[in-house]
Design an enzyme around this catalytic site. Structure first.
Site, PDB file in Angstrom:
ATOM      1  N   LYS A  80     -28.460  10.763 -27.888  1.00  0.00           N
ATOM      2  CA  LYS A  80     -28.250   9.904 -29.069  1.00  0.00           C
ATOM      3  C   LYS A  80     -27.197   8.859 -28.738  1.00  0.00           C
ATOM      4  O   LYS A  80     -26.196   9.163 -28.068  1.00  0.00           O
ATOM      5  CB  LYS A  80     -27.799  10.779 -30.255  1.00  0.00           C
ATOM      6  CG  LYS A  80     -27.681  10.012 -31.575  1.00  0.00           C
ATOM      7  CD  LYS A  80     -27.261  10.937 -32.724  1.00  0.00           C
ATOM      8  CE  LYS A  80     -27.244  10.208 -34.068  1.00  0.00           C
ATOM      9  NZ  LYS A  80     -26.836  11.097 -35.179  1.00  0.00           N
ATOM     10  N   SER A 104     -29.836  10.767 -39.343  1.00  0.00           N
ATOM     11  CA  SER A 104     -29.626   9.600 -38.522  1.00  0.00           C
ATOM     12  C   SER A 104     -30.127   9.744 -37.080  1.00  0.00           C
ATOM     13  O   SER A 104     -30.311   8.740 -36.408  1.00  0.00           O
ATOM     14  CB  SER A 104     -28.136   9.261 -38.476  1.00  0.00           C
ATOM     15  OG  SER A 104     -27.408  10.274 -37.810  1.00  0.00           O
ATOM     16  N   SER A 146     -28.084  15.149 -40.272  1.00  0.00           N
ATOM     17  CA  SER A 146     -28.643  14.170 -39.338  1.00  0.00           C
ATOM     18  C   SER A 146     -29.347  14.755 -38.119  1.00  0.00           C
ATOM     19  O   SER A 146     -29.985  14.018 -37.369  1.00  0.00           O
ATOM     20  CB  SER A 146     -27.552  13.208 -38.860  1.00  0.00           C
ATOM     21  OG  SER A 146     -27.300  12.235 -39.846  1.00  0.00           O
TER      22      SER A 146
END
Lengths: 493, 491
Positions: free
Chosen positions: A78, A158, A182
């Protein structure tokens, strides 16, 4: 025919060890898959040269009989994890050109274990969002589509890029971070496994901060076993993070198939919410039946303050974020507005240009709730709520070992469907947020498909630092659910 | 403790009492900063002592430096203060280029040290107690440089993140002398403790002074805060000026506006700082990157046991050795000075004589030469030897001073020097008599005069001392001169 990208991480590991495939072959396969799936927008930065270089080194080690636990396994990271020499944007324009001179502890742990980095995945800006639509680099498209529809859906957020990359078989597994859901929410709506560990289990050092008291890194994988393997090599106590906790990291894979016989599964009644689709309730019920069928005991419990969790979260998280994001001021690194005429102008325009609408909204909310005269009414009260929520869980865990809940209130929605209504967007995290407030570990496991053929997940919540039991219960659901579904690779056509 | 008439200042119509409180920022003596491993040396090249944490790079986290915590506890113990077993770091949020994170980590509601007190020494040996409100740890900011190039401003982050102790007093001081005495005493204490070097020139110790005035017996008046007063002299000047300013305003019917003012040392006055357009709201909240600071009683006790003898205790001990309160206060004001004195005692110097000798002869020479006692060219042993020669009447007081000069310039063993250069005191009466007689014979006019003005005996003594090269025993010379001139009683 089974392709290299069809492997689970555990299968790939075993194949590498058996030398039926090389790390370079495996890495090549994923690089091609990524190239063929650019329309999903899952990656902000691809690092194929670096990946191949790492894979070659892994092959050398494997040949020498010197393989490390994750040797040669291609992963996606990420873009919230700082990676030395590789641009790290946090999904924001303000860090558009930021190249960290350091490596986050979690990613360093993975490289030390032999893993290969394919690239950095797209995400909601500064991890603020539940649909990956707030990214400066554009939305990520969910590999899943509803039956009979070509409509693009969100992958959740997210960690939407990581979820899409895992679901679309663009990597074996990915890292995510979870502040209010997330990891688990995108995992659920993308049909993969996502684990948020106990707060303090993984070091936060080198992860761009959103809300420091809630942020936690975790694995996003295709199977529960892969989550168990990856977590072990992400987690560590870290002297550079005072909030990391020195509790030994177990071999979570070892006890994975221990079953749930005798395990007490708590069903919190407050998680039955008005307006949730009946299929969510049905899935939840089915999950409980599966576990019961495997010998677990179902217990009704109460988490009385659940309804206050979301409001409390939307005070605490923005408050911390408003302070954490103050460093992005255009002075030392990141976006700086051009032709500013004084210091205030430099601050205001750099930040106004550098931050997107959702980030600006949360910075404003956070600044407001910390202001003199409002602090006690909002921030202090939210912290009290947080204490009550934590106590709810502690009391529940007196009569059960894990909790079973839905992961999300619904399946993946269409791009743009909720972006005009922040509150309805925030409701996506209604089942996940209380867990962050309490700092507990929780996993989302794909458990079925919606009426329209989209994945849905169940959440297992455990006691602090009891990731082992959470994974074991998650595995039991996985076994019972026989999920096995994968999205059609429409993008590769 | 407010009704002390002596401290009042006179206005045109009334007498006023000055009320002073202080916030002192003392830089913690530590190799590394409060939350990062970066170094803290003064005067390094700009931005050469900056870690990723200090520069607030994304994802960086603070980690408390144990040494700085220990230093704060040590200081708290030295201020006879309550050590809080649990304290908390908070973020103080504001934007400024020398504050990279956009917040300063400080302690707001739960400081590491609570109430304590400091005894200050006033002229005439009087002492007073000044209450300490709290001591907390916080980060220093960097430095903005606006004078490097006309079109740019620069930021030096070397200081950013350096540990400071903010020490807050109660409003217990009642005059410029007390304010200066407090700061001097605080500096002495932290230097004894080794927790701050007290170098005001380098900014290691900075004081913000809160000043208000009131008529005796009235409640506290509105105060003004005078920022960054960075020398003892300026503190006294700033207090004097500000108190007078406030009295003048109040006596002419005005009122004091609570504000922050700056002392201008060149003009010797305080000026209102440019008022900020927006009021600051620092939005304090507990720093989620740091756990509450928990100190074990055992660790605090361990630190307490390692505390050195502090100036107040030392002063009492020195007075017990026969020193005056004043001499003792002067000697203990600097640890090095007290150590030097004690080193002389270890060489069997008599305490009172050693104190006088140091205060009257040695320190003056050191000051004049701009040399610290640690770098003194004359050792405690050499001084003790000179005093022993004096005490044993081997040399005269005058020779003792000369001898000190010789040892200062050339070094060497005072005994050897006295013998080698024939500096021994002449006590042989017949030799002195011969010299006295010679002087009397050579100055019949003076002999005539001295009959009328007996005070002139001193002139004869001086002449004889001169002839003897200072070696004659002055007492013997005096006696013989008087006897020969037939003058009795006091010369």
């Amino acid at each position: 025919m089974i392709g290299l990208t069809d492997f689970t991480m555990a299968e790939a590991r075993d194949a590498l060890r058996a030398r039926t495939v090389s790390a370079s072959e495996l890495t090549h396969a994923f690089i091609s898959a990524i190239e063929g799936a650019r329309c999903l927008n899952a990656f902000v930065t691809e690092t194929p040269e670096r990946a191949l270089d790492m894979a070659r080194q892994s092959d050398t080690r494997i040949a020498r009989g010197d393989a490390r636990p994750l040797e040669g396994l291609p992963l996606a990271i990420k873009d919230l994890f700082c990676t030395k020499g590789v641009r790290t944007t946090a999904g924001s324009k303000i860090l558009n050109n930021f190249v960290p001179p350091y490596e986050s502890t979690v990613s360093q742990n993975l490289w030390d274990a032999g893993a290969v980095m394919l690239g950095k995945t797209n995400m909601d800006e500064f991890a603020m969002g539940s649909s990956n639509e707030t990214s400066h680099f554009g939305p990520v498209i969910n590999p899943w589509r509803a039956g009979n529809s070509n409509r693009n859906l969100v992958p959740g957020g997210s960690s939407g890029g990581s979820a899409a990359a895992v679901a679309g078989q663009l990597c074996l597994a990915a890292t995510g971070t979870d502040t209010g859901g997330s990891i688990r929410q995108p995992a659920a709506v993308s049909g993969i496994v996502g684990l948020k560990p106990t707060y303090g289990r993984c070091s936060r050092w080198g992860i761009v901060a959103f809300a420091s008291s809630l942020d936690q890194a975790g694995p996003m994988t295709r199977t529960v076993r892969d989550a168990a393997i990856l977590l072990r090599h992400m987690a560590s106590v870290d002297e550079k993070d005072s909030t990391s906790v020195d509790v030994p990291v177990a071999d979570y894979e070892e006890g994975l198939d221990g079953g749930v016989k005798g395990l007490r599964i708590g069903i919190p009644k407050e998680y039955r919410i008005d307006g949730a689709p009946p299929e969510i309730e049905a899935l939840w019920h089915r999950g409980a039946e599966w576990l019961k069928g495997q010998g677990a005991e179902i217990v009704d419990v109460s988490l009385a303050h659940t309804k206050f969790a979301l409001p409390a979260y939307y005070i605490v998280a923005p408050a911390e974020a408003s302070s954490n994001l103050a460093r992005y001021d255009g002075v030392r690194y990141g976006h700086r507005a051009a032709n500013t005429h004084d210091l205030t102008d430099l601050y205001e325009r750099s930040r106004a240009e550098g931050f997107g609408a959702e980030v600006r909204r949360r910075v404003l909310v956070g600044t407001y709730v910390l202001s003199a005269g409002y602090y006690d009414a909002y921030y202090v009260r939210a912290q009290k709520v947080r204490t009550l929520i934590k106590r709810d869980f502690e009391q529940a865990f007196e009569t059960c070992d894990v909790l079973l809940t839905p992961a999300t209130p619904g399946a993946a929605f269409a791009i743009g469907e909720k972006s005009d209504d922040p509150v309805s967007m925030y409701l996506n995290d209604v089942f996940t947020v209380p867990v962050n407030l309490a700092g507990l570990p929780a996993i989302s496991v794909p458990a079925g498909l919606s009426e329209t053929g989209l994945p849905l997940g169940l959440q297992v919540i455990g006691r602090a630092f009891d990731e082992a039991t959470v994974l074991r219960a998650g595995r039991a659901i996985e076994v019972a659910a026989h999920f096995g579904a994968t999205p059609k690779k429409w993008w590769a056509a | 403790m407010s009704e002390r008439g002596a401290k009042l200042i006179k206005g045109a119509t009334d007498a006023w009492e000055v009320v002073i409180g202080m916030e002192v920022h003392a830089q913690v003596l530590s190799e590394a900063k409060l939350f990062s491993g970066a170094a803290t040396a003064f005067g390094a090249d700009p931005n050469s002592q900056v870690s990723f944490v200090d520069a607030a790079m994304p994802g960086m986290l603070p980690v408390i430096n144990r040494k700085c915590v220990e230093q704060a506890v040590r200081t708290g113990l030295g201020l006879k203060a309550k050590i809080n077993h649990r304290s908390q770091f908070d973020r103080k949020n504001y934007f400024y280029p020398d504050l990279p994170a956009g917040y300063q980590i400080s302690q707001y509601k739960q400081p590491i040290v609570g109430e304590g007190e400091v005894t200050i020494d006033l002229p005439g040996g009087e002492t007073r107690q000044i209450g300490i409100e709290r001591l907390h740890l916080e980060q220093d900011a960097g430095k903005s440089l606006h004078d490097q190039r006309p079109e740019h401003s620069y930021v030096d982050l070397n200081r950013a993140g350096v540990a400071l102790m903010e020490i807050v007093t109660k409003p217990d001081m009642r005059g410029s002398d007390e304010a200066a005495a407090f700061l001097r005493k605080l500096r002495t204490i932290v230097r004894y403790l080794g927790t701050c070097d007290g170098n005001m020139d380098e900014g290691s110790m900075r004081a913000d002074v809160n000043i208000s005035v009131r008529r005796p017996g009235e409640p506290y008046g509105t105060r003004c805060e005078i920022k960054n007063v960075n020398s003892m002299r300026f503190i006294a000047q700033a207090v004097e000026y500000e108190a007078r300013r406030q009295v003048d305003i109040l006596e002419s019917g005005g009122s004091i506006r609570q504000e922050t003012r700056l002392f201008d040392p060149r003009a010797g006055e305080t000026r209102a700082m440019r008022s900020k357009e927006e009021a600051h709201d620092y939005r304090y909240f507990p720093d989620p990157d740091l756990l509450p600071l928990e100190l074990s009683p055992a660790w605090i006790n361990e630190i307490a046991r390692s505390l050195p003898e502090l100036p107040d205790q030392k002063k009492v001990r020195f007075i017990g050795l026969g020193l005056s309160s004043y001499d003792a206060a002067v000697l203990v004001a600097e640890k090095e000075t007290a150590d030097y004195f004690e080193a002389m005692l270890a060489e069997d110097a008599e305490p009172k004589a050693a104190a006088n000798w140091l205060n009257n002869e040695v320190f003056g020479r050191l000051n004049k030469a701009g040399v610290s006692v640690l770098a003194s060219p004359v050792s405690p042993a050499q001084n003790a030897a000179i005093l022993r020669l004096l005490k044993d009447n081997v040399i005269s007081g005058k020779i003792a001073k000369d001898l000190l000069d010789i040892v200062w310039d050339e070094g060497g063993d005072p005994y050897v020097i006295v013998n080698a250069r024939g500096l021994r005191q002449m006590s042989d009466a017949s030799a002195i008599e011969r010299m006295v007689d010679a002087v009397i014979k050579a100055h019949p006019d003076k002999v005539e005069e001295v009959r009328k003005k007996p005070k002139l005996t001193g002139w004869f003594v001086g002449q004889v001392m001169k002839q003897s090269g200072g070696k004659a025993n002055p007492q013997a010379v005096n006696d013989i001169v008087k006897a020969r001139l037939g003058i009795g009683g006091q010369g």
